[in-house]
Write a protein that holds these residues in place. Structure first.
Motif, PDB file in Angstrom:
ATOM      1  N   LEU A  78       1.001  52.711  56.316  1.00 23.18           N
ATOM      2  CA  LEU A  78      -0.105  52.478  57.235  1.00 23.18           C
ATOM      3  C   LEU A  78      -1.440  52.405  56.484  1.00 23.18           C
ATOM      4  O   LEU A  78      -2.465  52.041  57.062  1.00 23.18           O
ATOM      5  CB  LEU A  78      -0.172  53.581  58.301  1.00 23.18           C
ATOM      6  CG  LEU A  78       1.092  53.751  59.169  1.00 23.18           C
ATOM      7  CD1 LEU A  78       0.871  54.834  60.216  1.00 23.18           C
ATOM      8  CD2 LEU A  78       1.480  52.449  59.841  1.00 23.18           C
ATOM      9  N   GLY A  79      -1.406  52.805  55.187  1.00 25.55           N
ATOM     10  CA  GLY A  79      -2.595  52.686  54.349  1.00 25.55           C
ATOM     11  C   GLY A  79      -3.736  53.588  54.764  1.00 25.55           C
ATOM     12  O   GLY A  79      -4.912  53.223  54.675  1.00 25.55           O
ATOM     13  N   ARG A  80      -3.416  54.755  55.246  1.00 27.92           N
ATOM     14  CA  ARG A  80      -4.460  55.708  55.641  1.00 27.92           C
ATOM     15  C   ARG A  80      -3.863  57.112  55.650  1.00 27.92           C
ATOM     16  O   ARG A  80      -2.632  57.255  55.688  1.00 27.92           O
ATOM     17  CB  ARG A  80      -4.992  55.350  57.039  1.00 27.92           C
ATOM     18  CG  ARG A  80      -3.902  55.445  58.076  1.00 27.92           C
ATOM     19  CD  ARG A  80      -4.385  55.121  59.462  1.00 27.92           C
ATOM     20  NE  ARG A  80      -3.458  55.741  60.416  1.00 27.92           N
ATOM     21  CZ  ARG A  80      -3.482  55.541  61.709  1.00 27.92           C
ATOM     22  NH1 ARG A  80      -4.388  54.745  62.234  1.00 27.92           N
ATOM     23  NH2 ARG A  80      -2.623  56.142  62.492  1.00 27.92           N
ATOM     24  N   PRO A  81      -4.723  58.168  55.600  1.00 29.71           N
ATOM     25  CA  PRO A  81      -4.170  59.527  55.558  1.00 29.71           C
ATOM     26  C   PRO A  81      -3.345  59.836  56.807  1.00 29.71           C
ATOM     27  O   PRO A  81      -3.564  59.229  57.866  1.00 29.71           O
ATOM     28  CB  PRO A  81      -5.407  60.428  55.498  1.00 29.71           C
ATOM     29  CG  PRO A  81      -6.518  59.549  55.071  1.00 29.71           C
ATOM     30  CD  PRO A  81      -6.198  58.165  55.548  1.00 29.71           C
ATOM     31  N   SER A 151      -0.817  55.664  67.159  1.00 26.63           N
ATOM     32  CA  SER A 151      -2.264  55.525  66.953  1.00 26.63           C
ATOM     33  C   SER A 151      -2.555  54.283  66.111  1.00 26.63           C
ATOM     34  O   SER A 151      -3.524  53.572  66.345  1.00 26.63           O
ATOM     35  CB  SER A 151      -2.841  56.783  66.301  1.00 26.63           C
ATOM     36  OG  SER A 151      -2.322  56.929  64.999  1.00 26.63           O
ATOM     37  N   TRP A 152      -1.681  53.988  65.140  1.00 30.00           N
ATOM     38  CA  TRP A 152      -1.877  52.777  64.331  1.00 30.00           C
ATOM     39  C   TRP A 152      -1.732  51.532  65.208  1.00 30.00           C
ATOM     40  O   TRP A 152      -2.502  50.589  65.103  1.00 30.00           O
ATOM     41  CB  TRP A 152      -0.863  52.752  63.196  1.00 30.00           C
ATOM     42  CG  TRP A 152      -1.144  51.665  62.185  1.00 30.00           C
ATOM     43  CD1 TRP A 152      -1.906  51.777  61.058  1.00 30.00           C
ATOM     44  CD2 TRP A 152      -0.675  50.317  62.228  1.00 30.00           C
ATOM     45  NE1 TRP A 152      -1.950  50.585  60.391  1.00 30.00           N
ATOM     46  CE2 TRP A 152      -1.214  49.664  61.088  1.00 30.00           C
ATOM     47  CE3 TRP A 152       0.111  49.588  63.108  1.00 30.00           C
ATOM     48  CZ2 TRP A 152      -0.961  48.317  60.807  1.00 30.00           C
ATOM     49  CZ3 TRP A 152       0.357  48.240  62.834  1.00 30.00           C
ATOM     50  CH2 TRP A 152      -0.172  47.625  61.682  1.00 30.00           C
ATOM     51  N   LYS A 153      -0.768  51.569  66.091  1.00 32.30           N
ATOM     52  CA  LYS A 153      -0.546  50.427  67.005  1.00 32.30           C
ATOM     53  C   LYS A 153      -1.765  50.202  67.900  1.00 32.30           C
ATOM     54  O   LYS A 153      -2.186  49.070  68.111  1.00 32.30           O
ATOM     55  CB  LYS A 153       0.681  50.700  67.891  1.00 32.30           C
ATOM     56  CG  LYS A 153       1.951  50.042  67.378  1.00 32.30           C
ATOM     57  CD  LYS A 153       3.121  50.289  68.305  1.00 32.30           C
ATOM     58  CE  LYS A 153       3.308  49.155  69.295  1.00 32.30           C
ATOM     59  NZ  LYS A 153       3.958  47.984  68.681  1.00 32.30           N
ATOM     60  N   ASN A 154      -2.308  51.315  68.410  1.00 33.06           N
ATOM     61  CA  ASN A 154      -3.471  51.206  69.290  1.00 33.06           C
ATOM     62  C   ASN A 154      -4.683  50.677  68.543  1.00 33.06           C
ATOM     63  O   ASN A 154      -5.500  49.943  69.108  1.00 33.06           O
ATOM     64  CB  ASN A 154      -3.800  52.579  69.912  1.00 33.06           C
ATOM     65  CG  ASN A 154      -2.765  52.958  70.963  1.00 33.06           C
ATOM     66  OD1 ASN A 154      -2.056  52.094  71.485  1.00 33.06           O
ATOM     67  ND2 ASN A 154      -2.663  54.250  71.248  1.00 33.06           N
ATOM     68  N   SER A 160       2.346  44.013  64.230  1.00 30.82           N
ATOM     69  CA  SER A 160       3.554  44.838  64.311  1.00 30.82           C
ATOM     70  C   SER A 160       3.493  45.929  63.255  1.00 30.82           C
ATOM     71  O   SER A 160       2.974  45.729  62.153  1.00 30.82           O
ATOM     72  CB  SER A 160       4.810  43.974  64.156  1.00 30.82           C
ATOM     73  OG  SER A 160       4.765  43.288  62.935  1.00 30.82           O
ATOM     74  N   VAL A 161       4.018  47.099  63.634  1.00 28.37           N
ATOM     75  CA  VAL A 161       4.014  48.257  62.738  1.00 28.37           C
ATOM     76  C   VAL A 161       4.820  47.918  61.483  1.00 28.37           C
ATOM     77  O   VAL A 161       5.873  47.281  61.588  1.00 28.37           O
ATOM     78  CB  VAL A 161       4.663  49.459  63.460  1.00 28.37           C
ATOM     79  CG1 VAL A 161       4.677  50.692  62.577  1.00 28.37           C
ATOM     80  CG2 VAL A 161       3.939  49.740  64.761  1.00 28.37           C
ATOM     81  N   PRO A 162       4.356  48.312  60.304  1.00 30.83           N
ATOM     82  CA  PRO A 162       5.157  48.050  59.100  1.00 30.83           C
ATOM     83  C   PRO A 162       6.578  48.591  59.265  1.00 30.83           C
ATOM     84  O   PRO A 162       6.776  49.652  59.860  1.00 30.83           O
ATOM     85  CB  PRO A 162       4.405  48.808  58.000  1.00 30.83           C
ATOM     86  CG  PRO A 162       2.999  48.913  58.505  1.00 30.83           C
ATOM     87  CD  PRO A 162       3.083  48.969  59.987  1.00 30.83           C
ATOM     88  N   LEU A 163       7.538  47.843  58.739  1.00 27.32           N
ATOM     89  CA  LEU A 163       8.958  48.189  58.932  1.00 27.32           C
ATOM     90  C   LEU A 163       9.258  49.626  58.497  1.00 27.32           C
ATOM     91  O   LEU A 163       9.984  50.351  59.176  1.00 27.32           O
ATOM     92  CB  LEU A 163       9.836  47.199  58.154  1.00 27.32           C
ATOM     93  CG  LEU A 163      11.339  47.486  58.189  1.00 27.32           C
ATOM     94  CD1 LEU A 163      11.872  47.435  59.613  1.00 27.32           C
ATOM     95  CD2 LEU A 163      12.097  46.501  57.302  1.00 27.32           C
ATOM     96  N   ALA A 164       8.671  50.065  57.379  1.00 27.65           N
ATOM     97  CA  ALA A 164       8.970  51.411  56.873  1.00 27.65           C
ATOM     98  C   ALA A 164       8.573  52.471  57.896  1.00 27.65           C
ATOM     99  O   ALA A 164       9.322  53.412  58.165  1.00 27.65           O
ATOM    100  CB  ALA A 164       8.250  51.638  55.548  1.00 27.65           C
ATOM    101  N   MET A 165       7.388  52.294  58.499  1.00 32.06           N
ATOM    102  CA  MET A 165       6.922  53.282  59.483  1.00 32.06           C
ATOM    103  C   MET A 165       7.775  53.208  60.743  1.00 32.06           C
ATOM    104  O   MET A 165       8.114  54.225  61.346  1.00 32.06           O
ATOM    105  CB  MET A 165       5.447  53.011  59.819  1.00 32.06           C
ATOM    106  CG  MET A 165       4.810  54.088  60.661  1.00 32.06           C
ATOM    107  SD  MET A 165       4.815  55.674  59.782  1.00 32.06           S
ATOM    108  CE  MET A 165       4.882  56.821  61.150  1.00 32.06           C
TER     109      MET A 165
END
Lengths: 270, 156
Positions: A78-81, A151-154, A160-165
């Motif tokens: 997600l590239g964030r903490p 929260s990333w989706k919002n 689309s959410v990265p496959l790993a997440m």
């Protein structure tokens, strides 16, 4: 991201910190049951060792590894903490305290029931409470994985959410379902008996509840490896996954198949 | 493919090797099928044999069963205490023995011989020493034995 690194690494350190002695115990058990001479040839210690080896390999290593892996994936993909860092550390502490309680009970020789509990055999209540804290504490991780994905989706509508997440969240849900069986068994059957409220255990009901955990947990162990094969390995090989959609479908299928899969343990056993 | 798996599973595979039958584990010794006088091998009117065994910490009662060869054999087992296992090496006889349930396994032994019968589910500290034996003898020798002989085997 640095603070997320520490969180993930702490989980992995605990996982491997327990893994190494459990490997040694496994080797010792093999010597005990072989014609070769074994150091500390104590038959009572054998089942204590089997219990500790099983508990560590089946639950401690896997849960801590999956949690650490999940936090690492959440931070990197997600590239964030990681959101909910305080809750994550509280979960880590609960799981670690539970693990130490269970390990101490087994090492004292009062919890030699093997990691599947074998009710109506009973162990020290410290073992069960420790086990409950370890598995229960990991539910904080389950919630955090869902929160991080949602929260990333919002915040990134339309993407689309990265496959790993996506896959890590599927793992978290799979674990929540798998663990529900053993948690119910503990609360409904084992705790009342271990704390002296009941004197008899319904072995059939206990096995039925445990069957929910029994097989699903194997998928839980494997999921980090599958996630690595679907996301890290293609990247390391310098390519990309052939189909992102099929990758997602795989993890949804895993989740669906994990729901009834433990049932076959009831079909094969009475 | 999923549908085929589920359909064939329901049609052919979805059954325990044992029947699902409950019993009261704390009153086994008082009366009923698993009272001491009923244990061991009994010949049924139809020519088949039924072997009733109790698995308990840390022995099988009786600790040896004689059965006739080339005859349908039905094993019925239960436990008064913890979970035990019942396995005959080299055969497909393999079931758990769970307190509160009666396990039933059907088999047929082609030729006379001895089978070791270890408990293969952890049942406590004495688990590794818990095993017994099934001795299969020629069918025509079998009916001559007395009931006492049927629940014990000659020492070997």
């Amino acid at each position: 991201v640095h603070r997320s690194d520490r969180l993930a690494l702490s989980h992995l350190w605990v996982a491997f910190g327990f893994f190494v002695p459990a490997v040694v115990l496994g080797a010792w058990q093999m010597l005990m049951r072989s014609p070769l001479p074994a150091p500390l040839d104590d038959p009572d210690a054998y089942y204590a060792s089997v219990t500790l080896h099983g508990t560590v390999m089946a639950y401690v290593v896997t849960t801590f590894f999956a949690m650490g892996f999940g936090y690492a994936v959440a931070a990197t993909s997600l590239g964030r903490p990681v959101r909910g860092l305080i809750a994550a550390w509280i979960g880590f502490a609960i799981c670690l305290i539970g693990t130490l309680m269970a390990a101490a009970a087994v090492l004292s020789g009062r919890a030699s029931v093997l990691y599947t509990f074998y009710p109506p055999l009973l162990a020290s209540r410290w073992y069960y409470v420790g086990f409950f804290l370890l598995v229960g504490g990991s539910m904080i991780w389950v919630v955090l994985m869902i929160v991080n994905m949602m929260s990333w989706k919002n915040e990134n509508p339309g993407q689309s959410v990265p496959l790993a997440m996506f896959a890590v969240t599927a793992t978290a849900l799979l674990w929540a379902w798998s663990a529900s069986g053993v948690l119910l068994e503990l609360v409904g059957i084992i705790f009342p008996a271990a704390f002296g409220a009941t004197t008899q255990i319904d072995a059939g009901l206990a096995r039925t509840l445990f069957s929910v955990t029994l097989h699903g947990i194997v998928y839980f162990w494997l999921m980090p490896a599958y996630i690595a094969f679907y996301t890290l390995v293609p990247q390391a090989a310098g390519g990309r996954l052939y189909s992102d959609t099929i990758g997602r479908l795989t993890f949804i299928m895993f989740l669906v198949v994990s729901v009834p899969v433990g049932m076959h343990h009831l079909l094969v056993d009475p | 493919m999923m549908i085929v798996i589920v359909a064939t599973g329901i049609a052919h595979a979805l059954h325990p090797p044992s029947n699902v039958e409950t019993t009261d584990p704390v009153r086994l010794h008082l009366r009923g099928e698993f009272a001491e006088s009923n244990l061991g091998t009994a010949l049924e009117p139809d020519g088949s044999a039924t072997v009733r065994l109790i698995a308990q910490q840390y022995s099988f009662v009786p600790n040896c069963a004689l059965v006739p060869a080339d005859t349908p054999v039905k094993f019925r087992l239960t436990s008064p205490d913890t979970i035990h296992g019942f396995l005959l090496g080299g055969t497909n006889v393999n079931t758990m023995v769970v307190p509160g349930f009666v396990s039933e396994v059907h088999t047929r032994f082609a030729a006379p011989g001895d089978y070791r019968m270890p408990c293969h589910e952890f049942c406590g500290f004495g688990h590794q020493g818990m095993w017994a034996r099934v001795t299969v003898m020629a069918h025509d020798q079998f009916p001559k034995l007395t009931s006492l002989e049927r629940t014990s085997c000659a020492p070997q």
